[in-house]
Design a protein around this motif. Sequence first.
Motif, mmCIF file in Angstrom:
data_model
loop_
_atom_site.group_PDB
_atom_site.id
_atom_site.type_symbol
_atom_site.label_atom_id
_atom_site.label_comp_id
_atom_site.label_asym_id
_atom_site.label_seq_id
_atom_site.Cartn_x
_atom_site.Cartn_y
_atom_site.Cartn_z
ATOM 1 N N ARG A 3 0.809 -1.181 -0.109
ATOM 2 C CA ARG A 3 -0.019 0.047 -0.174
ATOM 3 C C ARG A 3 1.011 1.240 0.061
ATOM 4 N NH1 ARG A 3 -4.067 1.537 4.748
ATOM 5 N NH2 ARG A 3 -2.152 1.564 5.933
ATOM 6 N N GLN A 4 0.424 2.231 -0.565
ATOM 7 C CA GLN A 4 1.248 3.445 -0.783
ATOM 8 C C GLN A 4 1.163 4.328 0.421
ATOM 9 O OE1 GLN A 4 0.378 6.016 -4.221
ATOM 10 N NE2 GLN A 4 1.877 7.448 -3.539
ATOM 11 N N CYS A 6 2.496 7.900 2.791
ATOM 12 C CA CYS A 6 3.318 8.997 3.060
ATOM 13 C C CYS A 6 4.610 8.809 3.724
ATOM 14 C CB CYS A 6 2.616 10.039 3.666
ATOM 15 S SG CYS A 6 3.492 11.618 4.163
ATOM 16 N N GLU A 7 5.602 9.071 3.268
ATOM 17 C CA GLU A 7 6.973 8.876 3.913
ATOM 18 C C GLU A 7 6.997 9.343 5.309
ATOM 19 O OE1 GLU A 7 10.278 9.571 1.705
ATOM 20 O OE2 GLU A 7 9.644 8.074 -0.043
ATOM 21 N N THR A 12 -1.882 6.734 4.417
ATOM 22 C CA THR A 12 -2.072 6.662 2.897
ATOM 23 C C THR A 12 -2.346 8.023 2.420
ATOM 24 O OG1 THR A 12 -4.449 6.536 3.237
ATOM 25 C CG2 THR A 12 -3.258 4.475 3.162
#
Length: 198
Positions: A3-4, A6-7, A12
């Motif tokens: 799942r993408q 945020c760093e 998400t």
Amino acid sequence: MTRQVCERCLFTPSTCICNAVKRLKNKVRVIILQHPSEEKIAKNTAKLVNLSLIDCEIVKGENNSDFAILKSLPLESTVLLYPNEQAINLDEQAHSAELSNITHLIVIDGTWKKAYKILQLTTLLNQFKTVSFKQLPTNRYAIRKAPRADSLSTLEAVAHSLFLIEQLSPAPLYNLLDELIQKQTQHMPKHVKARYLS
């Protein structure tokens, strides 16, 4: 397929809260002892505190060996936020002189049951004075239910503590909490959202 996320905030893209993060220069160092089960809970607020405060550290674990950091903290000026019978109330005027000496604030991040377990297993905590509140601020964190009426999220507890100890404005932290609530409830059906936010 991963799942993408945020760093920075690890949410998400649709629930990213970075636009509401405001970095705060706190004088009192905050050490958050986090129960391992809290790390993966999306609604956990300890990471919001860590994103906001310049001087903050999260240490994961359950016992003395996990929390060896406690051995390096100054005994005279470190306090543990925990409401036991010996706790000094941060919001009582009689203790204002003691507040000015606090340099480190230890906060346990977990449910009441898990926080108590950490307290039992981490005897190193016994050497520190405990602090609490006589009057709790209103709980703003309705999306995570707690079994006790005197429950605050980790963010609320830290925000209120730093306000009382060093007059650090809690508004940026509360704004970030509001952003988290808004993002976590944005896709809920109206009747479900109403139940959480009533």
